[in-house]
Write a protein that holds these residues in place. Structure first.
Motif, short mmCIF file in Angstrom:
data_model
loop_
_atom_site.label_atom_id
_atom_site.label_comp_id
_atom_site.label_asym_id
_atom_site.label_seq_id
_atom_site.Cartn_x
_atom_site.Cartn_y
_atom_site.Cartn_z
N LYS A 159 6.66 -3.61 -2.47
CA LYS A 159 7.65 -2.69 -1.94
C LYS A 159 6.98 -1.59 -1.13
N ARG A 160 7.55 -1.27 0.02
CA ARG A 160 7.08 -0.13 0.81
C ARG A 160 7.62 1.15 0.19
N VAL A 161 6.77 2.16 0.02
CA VAL A 161 7.19 3.41 -0.61
C VAL A 161 6.72 4.59 0.23
N ASN A 162 7.23 5.75 -0.13
CA ASN A 162 6.87 6.99 0.57
C ASN A 162 5.44 7.40 0.20
N LEU A 172 3.31 -2.45 -6.18
CA LEU A 172 3.97 -3.52 -6.91
C LEU A 172 4.99 -2.90 -7.85
N VAL A 173 6.19 -3.46 -7.86
CA VAL A 173 7.25 -2.96 -8.72
C VAL A 173 7.92 -4.16 -9.40
N PRO A 174 8.63 -3.94 -10.51
CA PRO A 174 9.33 -5.05 -11.16
C PRO A 174 10.41 -5.60 -10.24
N PRO A 175 10.79 -6.86 -10.42
CA PRO A 175 11.90 -7.42 -9.63
C PRO A 175 13.16 -6.60 -9.81
N LYS A 176 14.06 -6.68 -8.86
CA LYS A 176 15.23 -5.81 -8.85
C LYS A 176 16.22 -6.10 -9.96
N THR A 177 16.35 -7.35 -10.36
CA THR A 177 17.34 -7.70 -11.36
C THR A 177 16.69 -8.31 -12.60
N GLY A 212 -7.58 -8.14 3.43
CA GLY A 212 -7.73 -8.41 2.00
C GLY A 212 -6.67 -7.79 1.13
N ASN A 213 -5.74 -7.03 1.72
CA ASN A 213 -4.71 -6.37 0.93
C ASN A 213 -3.41 -7.18 0.94
N TYR A 214 -2.61 -6.97 -0.10
CA TYR A 214 -1.32 -7.65 -0.14
C TYR A 214 -0.39 -7.05 0.90
N ALA A 215 0.66 -7.79 1.23
CA ALA A 215 1.58 -7.39 2.29
C ALA A 215 2.93 -6.99 1.74
N VAL A 216 3.71 -6.31 2.57
CA VAL A 216 5.11 -6.02 2.25
C VAL A 216 5.99 -6.77 3.23
N LYS A 217 7.26 -6.84 2.90
CA LYS A 217 8.19 -7.70 3.64
C LYS A 217 8.20 -7.43 5.15
N ASN A 218 8.36 -6.17 5.54
CA ASN A 218 8.51 -5.86 6.96
C ASN A 218 7.30 -6.27 7.77
N HIS A 219 6.11 -5.96 7.26
CA HIS A 219 4.89 -6.32 7.99
C HIS A 219 4.74 -7.84 8.09
N TRP A 220 4.98 -8.52 6.98
CA TRP A 220 4.89 -9.97 6.96
C TRP A 220 5.86 -10.59 7.98
N THR A 221 7.10 -10.14 7.95
CA THR A 221 8.12 -10.74 8.81
C THR A 221 7.84 -10.48 10.29
N THR A 222 7.53 -9.23 10.62
CA THR A 222 7.35 -8.85 12.02
C THR A 222 6.05 -9.37 12.62
#
Length: 311
Positions: A159-162, A172-177, A212-222
């Motif tokens: 998850k992207r955070v402030n 890294l955060v727990p799944p939403k549901t 070498g770092n993990y990605a977040v959704k926006n960076h991966w997609t774009t």
């Protein structure tokens, strides 16, 4: 959202929501919107129409973090009516999956990974053959793969955070549901990736960026997924939901393989209600296979008798 539906025309087309972006809507916007409706009945119908869409955008597409509709927006209603999550795009503008085309996509992802070093095939395998949401795929680590038991597990998402608030731009955060945390059968394509010799520690991420770092959704997609789809000529088909349609292919295949809905829901970390709406056509196809033409049913009939038939 299919803009030609009666519900859209009734409750959204001429309202303040018509030109709004989902990501910009807040609780305040929704309160003002509901005040513009004529009566409680109209408010109830609008809520029944919008609530599933917001839930789908939050839980499945992951483009919003919360449902902007206040839980107490309708006076006199003490509990939500049963929510049937409506995938309007799937119902009205069905994407037809072709197994050969999807195999082509994955094979091209392998070639693209070899050529660019971006390893695009890894998240694609986790979504397309493992049914993961994109943020779950990007959070998958070696310890989520149990080769002995043959299972794949989900317990985190990226998850992207402030950065000012958290000291980092992603975490890294727990799944939403609650349903999203799960363990289910390990796909062959994922086990092949794990066994290719690139990993040395249990906390290694299956997919990492070149740094070498993990990605977040926006960076991966774009920066990775969209350029890949454009290169192989499939961007036009996948552009609206480039990640989610891979996960949808997984669900479609499992349902057409006659796996019970409650099992598919568990494996995908969702609910049976979501599957019933998202995969209505696949479910109808499976149901149809159980019906025999009348000629087959009556082929052994020799003569009619009172109260029944003689065979």
């Amino acid at each position: 959202v299919e803009r030609r539906t009666t519900s859209f025309n009734s409750y959204v087309a001429n309202s303040s929501l018509a030109n709004a972006k989902l990501v910009d809507l807040t609780t305040k916007h929704m309160k003002l919107y509901f005040k513009t409706l004529d009566n409680v009945s109209a408010m109830r119908r609008a809520k029944d129409y919008l609530n599933p869409l917001f839930k789908y955008a939050k839980d499945e597409l992951e483009i919003i973090s919360t449902n902007p509709i206040p839980s107490n927006v309708l006076s006199g209603i003490t509990s939500e009516e049963k929510i049937i999550v409506a995938n309007k795009m799937a119902a009205k503008d069905e994407i037809i999956f072709d197994d050969e085309e999807m195999a082509f996509l994955y094979n091209q992802s392998l070639s693209y990974s070899n050529k660019t070093g971006k390893n695009v095939h890894i998240p694609i395998a986790l979504m397309m053959y493992g049914g993961m949401r994109v943020s779950e795929a990007l959070a998958t680590q070696i310890h989520n793969v149990d080769l002995k038991l043959g299972t794949l597990s989900v317990n985190n998402q990226t998850k992207r955070v402030n950065k000012k608030k958290h000291g980092t731009s992603k975490m890294l955060v727990p799944p939403k549901t609650k349903n999203s945390t799960r363990s289910y059968p390990l796909p062959l394509e994922v086990s092949t990736i794990v066994l290719d010799g690139r990993y040395s520690r249990k906390d290694d991420f299956l997919f990492t960026q070149k740094d070498g770092n993990y990605a977040v959704k926006n960076h991966w997609t774009t920066n990775i997924m969209i350029p890949f789809l454009k290169e192989i000529g499939l961007y036009d088909k996948f552009q609206e939901q480039p990640n989610h349609l891979l996960r949808k292919y997984y669900g479609s295949k499992k349902i057409l393989d006659n796996i019970p809905l409650h099992v598919v829901a568990k494996w995908m970390g969702t609910s049976v209600e979501v599957l019933q709406e998202t995969y209505a056509k696949e479910i109808a196809t499976v149901e149809k296979s159980y019906y025999n033409p009348i000629a087959n049913v009556t082929s052994g009939v020799t003569s009619p008798i009172m109260g029944g038939i003689k065979v």
